[in-house]
Design a protein around this motif. Structure first.
Motif, PDB file in Angstrom:
ATOM      1  N   SER A  33      -4.378   2.115   9.258  1.00 35.95           N
ATOM      2  CA  SER A  33      -5.792   1.797   8.984  1.00 35.95           C
ATOM      3  C   SER A  33      -5.905   0.531   8.140  1.00 35.95           C
ATOM      4  N   GLU A  34      -5.003   0.368   7.208  1.00 38.01           N
ATOM      5  CA  GLU A  34      -5.006  -0.859   6.392  1.00 38.01           C
ATOM      6  C   GLU A  34      -4.625  -2.059   7.246  1.00 38.01           C
ATOM      7  N   PHE A  35      -3.687  -1.858   8.160  1.00 34.33           N
ATOM      8  CA  PHE A  35      -3.292  -2.921   9.086  1.00 34.33           C
ATOM      9  C   PHE A  35      -4.515  -3.374   9.886  1.00 34.33           C
ATOM     10  N   LYS A  36      -5.268  -2.401  10.407  1.00 32.55           N
ATOM     11  CA  LYS A  36      -6.439  -2.746  11.227  1.00 32.55           C
ATOM     12  C   LYS A  36      -7.489  -3.464  10.397  1.00 32.55           C
ATOM     13  N   SER A  37      -7.711  -2.997   9.172  1.00 30.03           N
ATOM     14  CA  SER A  37      -8.769  -3.623   8.360  1.00 30.03           C
ATOM     15  C   SER A  37      -8.343  -5.006   7.874  1.00 30.03           C
ATOM     16  N   ASN A  38      -7.036  -5.229   7.754  1.00 31.69           N
ATOM     17  CA  ASN A  38      -6.560  -6.532   7.264  1.00 31.69           C
ATOM     18  C   ASN A  38      -6.425  -7.572   8.372  1.00 31.69           C
TER      19      ASN A  38
ATOM     20  N   ASP B  29       3.026   4.121  -1.687  1.00 29.02           N
ATOM     21  CA  ASP B  29       4.085   3.172  -1.350  1.00 29.02           C
ATOM     22  C   ASP B  29       4.057   2.786   0.126  1.00 29.02           C
ATOM     23  N   ARG B  30       3.055   3.287   0.824  1.00 29.06           N
ATOM     24  CA  ARG B  30       3.035   3.049   2.275  1.00 29.06           C
ATOM     25  C   ARG B  30       1.977   2.019   2.640  1.00 29.06           C
ATOM     26  N   TYR B  31       2.202   1.393   3.774  1.00 26.38           N
ATOM     27  CA  TYR B  31       1.202   0.490   4.340  1.00 26.38           C
ATOM     28  C   TYR B  31       0.728   1.137   5.640  1.00 26.38           C
ATOM     29  N   ASN B  32      -0.529   1.626   5.653  1.00 27.17           N
ATOM     30  CA  ASN B  32      -1.009   2.454   6.764  1.00 27.17           C
ATOM     31  C   ASN B  32      -1.527   1.634   7.935  1.00 27.17           C
TER      32      ASN B  32
ATOM     33  N   ALA C 225       1.301  -2.688  -2.462  1.00 24.96           N
ATOM     34  CA  ALA C 225       1.018  -4.105  -2.740  1.00 24.96           C
ATOM     35  C   ALA C 225       2.120  -4.996  -2.163  1.00 24.96           C
ATOM     36  N   VAL C 226       3.367  -4.593  -2.386  1.00 26.09           N
ATOM     37  CA  VAL C 226       4.493  -5.411  -1.912  1.00 26.09           C
ATOM     38  C   VAL C 226       4.498  -5.480  -0.389  1.00 26.09           C
ATOM     39  N   LYS C 227       4.266  -4.344   0.241  1.00 25.09           N
ATOM     40  CA  LYS C 227       4.290  -4.329   1.712  1.00 25.09           C
ATOM     41  C   LYS C 227       3.098  -5.086   2.298  1.00 25.09           C
ATOM     42  N   THR C 228       1.952  -4.975   1.642  1.00 26.63           N
ATOM     43  CA  THR C 228       0.790  -5.752   2.105  1.00 26.63           C
ATOM     44  C   THR C 228       1.115  -7.241   2.036  1.00 26.63           C
TER      45      THR C 228
END
Lengths: 155, 503
Positions: B249-254, B244-247, B109-112
């Protein structure tokens, strides 16, 4: 205390519509009439908002009645709050209210020490060393940080 | 368009150690102040200003911008870790950030929030560097009528944020709108709904209301069962490293959410008077409508955090557009910055690009480098915040209460604000028991003074002619967007009802 959704909606609706009606009634005494065009009147917006609150409250009551007729009480969502849970909330609120009342009278540090110690005990913390250390150290740090670093006056 | 060469020169100058250290200090102060509920980024800037009087403009201005930017992000740390927005701009982040933290995914959450904030601010800074002139011309076309229609569009957020029960959402919104009426009427300078209390004549502060409504009420709700988990940590530990990680795949979807929310935030930031609090809700709401899985919003959706944070931090850079080009600050933080800029010899307004081009370039460079510094500092120190917030519930809740009181008191050195906070806490507790969404109340409160002010002004200027709300192409465009928004809300509710009946 156990309420089904329909009963809760009816009671909540009555409460909110009462609040709306209360404000509609007090607006004339709280806001002077300046004799301007209606769209520029200081009373317009408060009337509209409190009117909406009253109307939506009544709508919620009707929604509760309709829900009771359509869905059996046993099949509705249930909202439960026990006496113990209410007691915990009321206790926490009273601690905060007493703290707010005493802050202007006494110094910030002793009031906050008392509040922290009391609240931690109320929350179930029984390690008196932790209670003692945290309730003393935190207010002292905050007080000196605000007063000498940030130049913010505290009670 | 400012030459890239001159911005690059300012960039290099700012990276010199004797300049960079001040920017980093500003970022640290802003981060800490933003993270403590009640101490906003505006307060961080106000407190740093005296330290900047002896500094060069190339040191002072980036330091202030660092505090402004980091303070806006800092609010999301407490929003995620203790369910209390540190600043009003992080109010929408609480919805999904805290839910995600409760699942043991604090780091994610924090990294997002961090990467979304950085993207949003960099996006608006690039806009600031390239299109300040054209955007300021569009902003000049916004009159009272255009603002009124924009506010009407913003009011549809209430229905959208209402959740399952639209009626309860509307009740919350109506209450928020009514609470926003308390104080001084701007048109006739008379008190309204103050019940004889002199302090209420200046109105209810947004920060006070928000801390009472969100933070204190959440603490009261948690109090119900706190003794059952007195020694249990308030935040569960991460179950695996991925929490605790920001992946990638999450980067691409965001990414698409970031682009959309940043554009929205930049648009709102370019319009004076609206602010990041409104931007975060609009970004969140539109992100929810456009998401592939809107049902996940509110339950710990990474996309929800991304939308809210990209929008609110995009306001930071975009706020400089009206500030520099027109000399009009976008929000409270920008207003304080304007004062600080003037102390440093920079007079915001149309001539600033001719009179002080080097200082303007330091603003651009300062915003960019403050984001990079924020990323490094936040990635290093977020675990410290988590450690603090992971203490036992019986310790953390009383400490949060103490910080809420001090944060609220520090605003105006007034104990009345503390009482107002407690009153709103009780109201919010009743709302939560009757399932009235608190978000709608906050949205109503934010929009109330804006909507009423512009509505009355537009009608006074047009002598009561309602046609003024349909008189310009901007008004028509916003009416279309409003109707589209209402249509999407109704369609969404209809779809939810069909799904529920089908089950």
């Amino acid at each position: 205390m156990k309420w089904n959704e329909g009963k809760m909606n009816k009671i909540a609706g009555l409460l909110y519509s009462a609040v709306g009606l209360f404000f509609i009634l007090v607006i004339p005494s709280q806001i002077k009439n300046v004799g301007t065009d209606w769209y520029n009147s200081p009373r317009l917006f408060p009337y509209v908002c409190s009117g909406m609150l009253a109307v939506f409250g009544i709508w919620l009551v009707i929604d509760g009645i309709v829900l009771d007729k359509k869905v059996k009480k046993e099949d509705q969502d249930e909202h439960k709050t026990t006496k113990q849970q209410f007691k915990m909330v009321i206790g926490a609120f009273l601690i905060m209210a007493v703290y707010a009342a005493l802050l202007p009278v006494f110094h910030y540090v002793p009031c906050t020490i008392g509040m922290l110690a009391g609240m931690m005990f109320w929350c179930g913390q029984r390690n008196y060393v932790k209670i003692g250390i945290i309730s003393v150290v935190l207010p002292v740090i905050v007080y000196y940080s605000f007063k000498y670093l940030l130049y913010v006056r505290l009670p | 368009m400012t030459s890239l060469g001159s911005i690059f020169t300012a960039f290099i100058a700012l990276l010199a150690p004797h300049n960079l250290i001040w920017l980093v200090l500003g970022v640290i102060v802003g981060l800490i102040m933003g993270a403590i509920p009640g101490l906003t980024s505006a307060m961080a800037i106000a407190l740093i200003i005296p330290f900047t009087w002896r500094l060069q403009p190339t040191q002072a201005i980036p330091m202030l911008l660092g505090a402004y930017n980091a303070g806006t992000y800092g609010g999301s740390l407490s929003a995620i870790m203790i369910g209390t927005p540190g600043t009003p701009s992080a109010a929408a982040t609480v919805i999904d950030g805290y839910a995600l933290a409760k699942q043991g995914k604090v780091g994610k959450a924090v990294k997002t929030a961090l990467f979304s904030s950085i993207f949003g601010c960099l996006f608006s800074t690039i806009l600031l560097c390239t299109v300040t002139g054209p955007i300021s011309k569009i902003a000049l076309k916004f009159g009272a009528s255009e603002y009124t229609v924009l506010m009407i569009f913003a009011l549809t957020l209430i229905a959208s944020a209402a959740g399952k029960s639209v009626i309860k959402g509307l009740i919350g919104g109506a209450f928020g709108l009514l609470a926003g009426c308390v104080g001084m009427d701007k048109g006739f300078s008379m008190t309204r709904l103050t019940f004889g209390n002199l302090k209420l004549a200046s109105g209810i502060e947004l920060v006070v209301m928000m801390i009472g409504l969100l933070a204190m009420s959440e603490i009261f709700k948690q109090m119900e069962n706190v003794r059952d988990k007195a020694d249990a940590p308030q935040l569960p530990k991460a179950s695996c490293k991925d929490d605790d990680r920001y992946n990638i795949s999450e980067f691409k979807s965001n990414l698409r959410h970031w682009l959309r929310s940043s554009a929205l935030g930049a648009g709102i930031g370019a319009l004076p008077g609206l602010g990041p609090a409104l931007a975060c809700y609009i970004g969140y709401d539109i992100g929810k409508k456009r998401a592939k899985h809107p049902e996940l919003f509110g339950k710990g959706s990474v996309e929800g955090i991304a939308c809210a944070e990209a929008a609110n931090n995009a306001v930071c850079g975009a706020n400089m557009i009206p500030l520099l080009s027109l000399g009009v600050p976008g929000d409270t933080g920008a207003a304080i910055l304007m004062g600080a800029f003037m102390v440093q010899g920079l007079t915001p307004g149309p001539l600033v690009f001719i009179e002080s081009p080097q200082t303007v370039n330091s603003i651009y460079a300062g915003l960019i480098i403050s984001n990079l510094s924020l990323m490094v500092i936040a990635l290093i120190f977020w675990r410290v915040f988590r450690k603090i917030c992971s203490a036992a519930s019986s310790i953390i809740f009383p400490c949060v209460c103490a910080f809420c009181v001090i944060g609220v008191y520090a605003l105006n050195s007034s104990i009345t604000d503390v009482w107002i906070m407690l009153v709103f806490a009780v109201i919010a507790y009743i709302f939560s028991k009757t399932k009235v969404p608190l978000v709608t109340c906050i949205i109503g409160f934010i929009l109330s003074p804006l909507f009423e002010n512009y509505f009355r002004r537009a009608l006074v200027l047009s002598d009561g002619n309602f046609g003024t709300f349909f008189s310009s192409s901007l008004c028509i465009a916003f009416w279309i967007i409003t109707l589209l928004s209402v249509f999407l809300v109704i369609r969404g509710k209809h779809r939810d009802k069909n799904l529920k009946d089908g089950m």
